[in-house]
Design an enzyme around this catalytic site. Structure first.
Site, PDB file in Angstrom:
ATOM      1  N   GLY A   1       0.785  -1.223   0.000  1.00  0.00           N
ATOM      2  CA  GLY A   1       0.000   0.000   0.000  1.00  0.00           C
ATOM      3  C   GLY A   1       0.822   1.281   0.000  1.00  0.00           C
ATOM      4  O   GLY A   1       0.383   2.290   0.543  1.00  0.00           O
TER       5      GLY A   1
ATOM      6  N   ASN B   1       1.339   3.155  -2.542  1.00  0.00           N
ATOM      7  CA  ASN B   1       0.573   4.133  -3.320  1.00  0.00           C
ATOM      8  C   ASN B   1      -0.601   4.690  -2.511  1.00  0.00           C
ATOM      9  O   ASN B   1      -0.945   5.861  -2.647  1.00  0.00           O
ATOM     10  CB  ASN B   1       0.083   3.514  -4.638  1.00  0.00           C
ATOM     11  CG  ASN B   1       1.154   3.584  -5.714  1.00  0.00           C
ATOM     12  OD1 ASN B   1       1.522   4.659  -6.171  1.00  0.00           O
ATOM     13  ND2 ASN B   1       1.686   2.436  -6.102  1.00  0.00           N
TER      14      ASN B   1
ATOM     15  N   LEU C   1      -4.230  -6.996  -7.171  1.00  0.00           N
ATOM     16  CA  LEU C   1      -3.789  -8.027  -8.114  1.00  0.00           C
ATOM     17  C   LEU C   1      -4.917  -8.818  -8.763  1.00  0.00           C
ATOM     18  O   LEU C   1      -4.691  -9.604  -9.672  1.00  0.00           O
ATOM     19  CB  LEU C   1      -2.819  -8.984  -7.413  1.00  0.00           C
ATOM     20  CG  LEU C   1      -1.519  -8.329  -6.908  1.00  0.00           C
ATOM     21  CD1 LEU C   1      -0.636  -9.353  -6.209  1.00  0.00           C
ATOM     22  CD2 LEU C   1      -0.767  -7.674  -8.057  1.00  0.00           C
TER      23      LEU C   1
ATOM     24  N   ASN D   1      -6.289   2.777 -12.260  1.00  0.00           N
ATOM     25  CA  ASN D   1      -5.214   1.866 -11.862  1.00  0.00           C
ATOM     26  C   ASN D   1      -3.875   2.528 -12.180  1.00  0.00           C
ATOM     27  O   ASN D   1      -3.787   3.361 -13.080  1.00  0.00           O
ATOM     28  CB  ASN D   1      -5.335   0.549 -12.645  1.00  0.00           C
ATOM     29  CG  ASN D   1      -4.273  -0.461 -12.236  1.00  0.00           C
ATOM     30  OD1 ASN D   1      -3.962  -0.616 -11.046  1.00  0.00           O
ATOM     31  ND2 ASN D   1      -3.686  -1.147 -13.203  1.00  0.00           N
TER      32      ASN D   1
ATOM     33  N   HIS E   1       0.121   1.442 -13.150  1.00  0.00           N
ATOM     34  CA  HIS E   1       0.915   0.297 -13.592  1.00  0.00           C
ATOM     35  C   HIS E   1       2.360   0.751 -13.779  1.00  0.00           C
ATOM     36  O   HIS E   1       2.600   1.827 -14.331  1.00  0.00           O
ATOM     37  CB  HIS E   1       0.346  -0.257 -14.902  1.00  0.00           C
ATOM     38  CG  HIS E   1       1.069  -1.484 -15.364  1.00  0.00           C
ATOM     39  ND1 HIS E   1       0.829  -2.734 -14.827  1.00  0.00           N
ATOM     40  CD2 HIS E   1       2.059  -1.651 -16.279  1.00  0.00           C
ATOM     41  CE1 HIS E   1       1.624  -3.618 -15.400  1.00  0.00           C
ATOM     42  NE2 HIS E   1       2.386  -2.987 -16.288  1.00  0.00           N
TER      43      HIS E   1
ATOM     44  N   ASP F   1      -5.010  -4.004 -17.307  1.00  0.00           N
ATOM     45  CA  ASP F   1      -4.065  -2.996 -17.838  1.00  0.00           C
ATOM     46  C   ASP F   1      -4.425  -2.477 -19.231  1.00  0.00           C
ATOM     47  O   ASP F   1      -3.528  -2.110 -19.994  1.00  0.00           O
ATOM     48  CB  ASP F   1      -2.631  -3.587 -17.890  1.00  0.00           C
ATOM     49  CG  ASP F   1      -2.140  -4.030 -16.530  1.00  0.00           C
ATOM     50  OD1 ASP F   1      -2.558  -3.441 -15.526  1.00  0.00           O
ATOM     51  OD2 ASP F   1      -1.330  -4.982 -16.469  1.00  0.00           O
TER      52      ASP F   1
HETATM   53  C1  GRF Z   1       3.176  -0.646  -7.786  1.00  0.00           C
HETATM   54  O1  GRF Z   1       4.304  -0.698  -8.631  1.00  0.00           O
HETATM   55  C2  GRF Z   1       1.936  -0.514  -8.624  1.00  0.00           C
HETATM   56  O2  GRF Z   1       2.185   0.020  -9.886  1.00  0.00           O
HETATM   57  C3  GRF Z   1       1.483  -1.910  -8.771  1.00  0.00           C
HETATM   58  O3  GRF Z   1       1.774  -2.498  -7.521  1.00  0.00           O
HETATM   59  C4  GRF Z   1       3.004  -1.981  -7.064  1.00  0.00           C
HETATM   60  C5  GRF Z   1       3.064  -1.892  -5.538  1.00  0.00           C
HETATM   61  O4  GRF Z   1       2.143  -1.015  -5.054  1.00  0.00           O
HETATM   62  N1  GRF Z   1       0.161  -1.966  -9.299  1.00  0.00           N
HETATM   63  P1  GRF Z   1       1.930  -0.624  -3.515  1.00  0.00           P
HETATM   64  O5  GRF Z   1       3.262  -0.341  -2.871  1.00  0.00           O
HETATM   65  O6  GRF Z   1       1.230  -1.776  -2.809  1.00  0.00           O
HETATM   66  O7  GRF Z   1       1.082   0.604  -3.586  1.00  0.00           O
END
Ligand code: GRF
Length: 232
Positions: A13, A15, A87, A104, A106, A147
């Site tokens: 998490g 992001n 995922l 999303n 990516h 995606d």
């Molecule tokens: C990130 O690179 C994102 O692009 C992908 O998952 C990765 C890890 O994300 N979808 P996070 O640290 O759990 O936000």
């Protein structure tokens, strides 16, 4: 009206964390706030981060129908879905109901190096294996395939000859953290949107002839470019 954001995450998490930080920095100017964090993994770090920030959490049973997820989203009055390291494929019922309102991020320049099975380290390994000179981050609207939906924003990150998957992942992730929250806020505020034909509209400052900065200061450049719009 402040949009209520539901974040779906499977992992650590980071992001989510970047989004919460950015919205907190914007304060009253934020167009959205995180109203729910949901995960298919009960032990996801993202849930822990949410609890820490006193944000309601939910777990998603990946075997359950899309209706179950729609119910959860309705219970929390979600206006916008933000996938942050989620995922699982979002069920078609949900992408249909939230068309133009699901995003999303990516870690490559889509449509390259995306699709089923292309997540995490695998993306960066494939980039290096292909000998690509440039990778980057993509924020896109979500449709019923992995995606694939319309691209809202992208930022390039150079690949160096001696890169490792981890080093590249780290540089791309820094760009994600700068780019994604700003695009989420722009979509929450209607400054970036899908039109009736499914094309992306708006998106300043990126549509205004943005000077993309390659290099180690990409995250700073993103912040400067977007934030200048807010104060200017
Ligand atoms: C990130 O690179 C994102 O692009 C992908 O998952 C990765 C890890 O994300 N979808 P996070 O640290 O759990 O936000």
């Amino acid at each position: 009206m402040t949009a209520r954001i539901a974040v779906l995450a499977s992992g650590g998490g980071s992001n989510l964390h970047a989004l919460l930080d950015h919205l907190a920095t914007l304060g009253d100017r934020a167009a959205g706030r995180v109203a729910l964090v949901a995960s298919d993994r009960p032990d996801a770090g993202a849930l822990e981060r949410a609890r820490h920030a006193s944000i309601p959490t939910a777990t998603i049973d990946p075997r359950a129908s899309g209706d179950a997820l729609l119910e959860t989203l309705a219970r929390h009055d979600a206006d916008l879905i933000v996938l942050a390291g989620y995922l699982k494929l979002v069920p078609a019922e949900v992408t249909a109901r939230f068309r133009g309102r699901t995003l999303n991020v990516h870690p490559s320049l889509l449509p390259a190096f995306g699709g089923p099975g292309m997540y995490g380290r695998r993306v960066h390994e494939a980039v290096l294996r292909a000998g690509a000179r440039v990778s980057g981050a993509t924020v896109h609207f979500v449709d019923e395939a992995y995606d694939r939906g319309p691209i809202a924003a992208q930022w390039p990150v150079p690949v160096s000859p001696d890169d490792t998957p981890d080093a590249l992942a780290g540089r791309v992730l820094r760009v994600e953290h700068a780019l994604y929250p700003r695009v989420v806020d722009a979509v929450a505020g209607g400054r970036i949107a899908l039109d009736a034909r499914g094309r992306v509209r708006g998106g300043p400052p990126l549509d205004d002839g943005a000077a993309f900065a390659l290099g180690p200061d990409a995250a700073r450049a993103i912040a400067d470019l977007f934030d200048a719009q807010l104060v200017g």
